[in-house]
Scaffold this active site. Structure first.
Site, PDB file in Angstrom:
ATOM      1  N   HIS A  69       0.814  -1.222   0.000  1.00 59.36           N
ATOM      2  CA  HIS A  69       0.000   0.000   0.000  1.00 59.36           C
ATOM      3  C   HIS A  69       0.840   1.261   0.000  1.00 59.36           C
ATOM      4  O   HIS A  69       1.875   1.344   0.650  1.00 59.36           O
ATOM      5  CB  HIS A  69      -1.045  -0.004   1.114  1.00 59.36           C
ATOM      6  CG  HIS A  69      -0.544   0.101   2.522  1.00 59.36           C
ATOM      7  ND1 HIS A  69      -0.383   1.298   3.151  1.00 59.36           N
ATOM      8  CD2 HIS A  69      -0.224  -0.837   3.443  1.00 59.36           C
ATOM      9  CE1 HIS A  69       0.014   1.094   4.411  1.00 59.36           C
ATOM     10  NE2 HIS A  69       0.123  -0.192   4.615  1.00 59.36           N
ATOM     11  N   ASP A 183       5.643   2.306   7.076  1.00 59.51           N
ATOM     12  CA  ASP A 183       4.374   1.596   6.867  1.00 59.51           C
ATOM     13  C   ASP A 183       3.599   2.400   5.829  1.00 59.51           C
ATOM     14  O   ASP A 183       2.946   3.377   6.180  1.00 59.51           O
ATOM     15  CB  ASP A 183       3.617   1.491   8.184  1.00 59.51           C
ATOM     16  CG  ASP A 183       2.236   0.877   8.019  1.00 59.51           C
ATOM     17  OD1 ASP A 183       1.923   0.368   6.932  1.00 59.51           O
ATOM     18  OD2 ASP A 183       1.453   0.922   8.999  1.00 59.51           O
ATOM     19  N   GLU A 215      -5.237   1.724   2.217  1.00 58.65           N
ATOM     20  CA  GLU A 215      -5.155   0.516   3.060  1.00 58.65           C
ATOM     21  C   GLU A 215      -5.445   0.855   4.506  1.00 58.65           C
ATOM     22  O   GLU A 215      -6.123   0.119   5.207  1.00 58.65           O
ATOM     23  CB  GLU A 215      -3.761  -0.116   2.929  1.00 58.65           C
ATOM     24  CG  GLU A 215      -3.611  -1.463   3.624  1.00 58.65           C
ATOM     25  CD  GLU A 215      -3.152  -1.405   5.077  1.00 58.65           C
ATOM     26  OE1 GLU A 215      -3.098  -2.464   5.719  1.00 58.65           O
ATOM     27  OE2 GLU A 215      -2.853  -0.302   5.598  1.00 58.65           O
ATOM     28  N   GLU A 216      -4.890   1.995   4.946  1.00 58.10           N
ATOM     29  CA  GLU A 216      -4.970   2.348   6.369  1.00 58.10           C
ATOM     30  C   GLU A 216      -6.397   2.667   6.820  1.00 58.10           C
ATOM     31  O   GLU A 216      -6.660   2.795   8.006  1.00 58.10           O
ATOM     32  CB  GLU A 216      -4.044   3.541   6.669  1.00 58.10           C
ATOM     33  CG  GLU A 216      -2.556   3.251   6.470  1.00 58.10           C
ATOM     34  CD  GLU A 216      -1.957   2.335   7.530  1.00 58.10           C
ATOM     35  OE1 GLU A 216      -2.679   1.891   8.439  1.00 58.10           O
ATOM     36  OE2 GLU A 216      -0.743   2.055   7.419  1.00 58.10           O
ATOM     37  N   ASP A 238       4.112  -5.773   3.624  1.00 55.85           N
ATOM     38  CA  ASP A 238       3.811  -4.693   4.569  1.00 55.85           C
ATOM     39  C   ASP A 238       4.769  -4.820   5.752  1.00 55.85           C
ATOM     40  O   ASP A 238       5.502  -5.800   5.861  1.00 55.85           O
ATOM     41  CB  ASP A 238       2.343  -4.802   5.033  1.00 55.85           C
ATOM     42  CG  ASP A 238       1.741  -3.454   5.422  1.00 55.85           C
ATOM     43  OD1 ASP A 238       2.489  -2.561   5.878  1.00 55.85           O
ATOM     44  OD2 ASP A 238       0.516  -3.291   5.288  1.00 55.85           O
ATOM     45  N   HIS A 330       3.325   3.283  13.029  1.00 53.43           N
ATOM     46  CA  HIS A 330       2.354   4.373  13.179  1.00 53.43           C
ATOM     47  C   HIS A 330       2.884   5.481  14.084  1.00 53.43           C
ATOM     48  O   HIS A 330       2.154   6.062  14.884  1.00 53.43           O
ATOM     49  CB  HIS A 330       0.985   3.856  13.670  1.00 53.43           C
ATOM     50  CG  HIS A 330       0.253   3.094  12.604  1.00 53.43           C
ATOM     51  ND1 HIS A 330      -1.085   2.767  12.711  1.00 53.43           N
ATOM     52  CD2 HIS A 330       0.671   2.614  11.412  1.00 53.43           C
ATOM     53  CE1 HIS A 330      -1.444   2.098  11.610  1.00 53.43           C
ATOM     54  NE2 HIS A 330      -0.395   1.989  10.820  1.00 53.43           N
TER      55      HIS A 330
HETATM   56 CO    CO Z   1      -0.387   0.757   8.951  1.00 54.30          CO
HETATM   57 ZN    ZN Z   2       0.697  -1.070   6.481  1.00 54.96          ZN
END
Ligand code: CO
Ligand code: ZN
Length: 371
Positions: A69, A183, A215-216, A238, A330
């Protein structure tokens, strides 16, 4: 692995990670991805939602999808008060402890990025109780240097303006890097690198390298593009949790930095995410052993990836995932080991090269007919 290989990988990762790309606003990162994949692809297109698809045509009729992603978690302007302070809404899974003290970039209506900071009440005027509290996101405010709502609006900021963190990726230690949005820009970099390797070595199955959007916020791009491509198997790439840090006992590390890419076995709470197809897991293990690539296994108890959405497309797609162990996911200071990422690209190229039409016929046929 040569130092030069790590340098080159880091340069690509940095360009991707430093770019702006919150869900629905992936333009900047998307254009880098297109430039990188285009020289190696037989076909390349962007669909209506913004997913990038690069195709390497195989000699047989099997279809393999590899997805990473391109979006990152971000924020949005929720309201602007009369003194020129912004209030913000989360876009993706933030922890409340991350944001105070951060510098942000707000995308104006014309696409320009302007800076802001997440302010807090000065500690000097906090009560002892307030000083101990975590401030929830809806109570945080952003200071963009304006003194009125009008001034904010004149800057091109409005309700709905997208926001990311202002943080550049840098190398730390011998083999590691830190930055925002690893990420999943590291997954995108790994996918690009694996696609280049596959293009050079040639493939039997047709390979679709897909950089997905949103995606998130619910695995959205992966869901629709998997429906369009109808792959026979898919791998997502990922980050995964590396909790190998002080205060976490060894059995709870999930993965460790520098021990190789992780082959996903399961993720999500109680397996509600992906349960990897064990035939693909065997193929990944075999590819790693034959090509001397170190790896670890991932049994994650939270979080998930695009593989979950891809698996449930049409009549079902066998999936697994290759993960890059990452600390502090994150946050603006995600940390990973570049060797794990380069090895992830090697592993994906090796595994996809082994997904031949005959492997599909023998190991993973669309159906086994008993009568
Ligand atoms: Co993420
Ligand atoms: Zn991710």
């Amino acid at each position: 692995m040569s130092g030069r290989e790590l340098d080159e990988f880091f340069n690509l990762l940095k360009r991707l990670a430093d770019a702006f790309g919150i869900p629905g606003y992936e333009e900047e990162v998307r254009s880098i991805i297109i430039d990188e994949l285009k020289p190696y692809a037989d076909e390349l297109w962007v669909d209506r939602l913004g997913n990038v698809v690069a195709v390497k045509k195989g000699s047989g009729d099997a279809r393999v999808m590899v997805a990473a992603h391109m979006d990152e978690i971000g924020l949005m302007v929720k309201s602007i008060d009369e003194h020129g302070f912004l209030y913000i809404a989360p876009v993706g899974g933030w922890s409340d402890i991350i944001l105070p003290g951060q510098r942000l970039r707000i995308m104006t209506r014309s696409g320009k990025l302007v800076y802001g900071v997440v302010g807090t009440k000065p500690p000097h005027v906090m009560t002892p109780e307030e000083a101990k509290q975590v401030i929830p996101i809806d109570k945080l405010f952003v200071d963009v240097g304006a003194s009125s709502r009008k001034e904010v609006e004149e800057m091109g900021i409005q309700v709905g303006s997208p926001i990311d963190l202002d943080r550049e990726a840098v190398r730390i230690g011998k083999h590691r890097a830190t930055g925002k949005a690893f990420d999943d820009r590291v997954g995108v970099a790994v996918m690009i690198e694996a696609f280049k390797r596959l293009a050079e070595r040639g493939v039997e199955a047709t390979v679709y390298a897909v950089a997905t959007v949103q995606e998130e916020t619910g695995l959205k791009g992966a869901r629709t593009i998997a429906y369009a491509l109808q792959p026979d198997a898919a791998l997502s790439i990922d980050v995964t949790i590396a909790a190998d840090v002080p205060g976490v006992e060894e059995p709870k590390h999930i993965t460790k930095l520098g021990k190789g890419p992780a082959i996903k076995i399961i993720d999500g709470r109680s397996g509600s995410g992906t349960i990897s197809d064990k035939r693909i897991v065997r193929l990944l293990e075999e590819a790693a052993r034959e090509e001397g690539i170190p790896f670890q296994y991932e049994v994650a108890t939270g979080g998930t990836t695009d593989a979950t959405a891809i698996q449930l497309t049409r009549s079902g797609v066998p999936v697994s995932a290759v993960s890059i162990p990452t600390r502090y996911i994150h946050s603006p200071v995600e940390v990973l080991d570049l060797r794990d990422a380069v090895n992830a690209a090697r592993l994906i190229a090796a595994a996809v090269a082994r997904m031949t039409p005959s492997w599909f016929r023998e190991v993973l046929p669309p159906r086994r007919v008993y009568k």
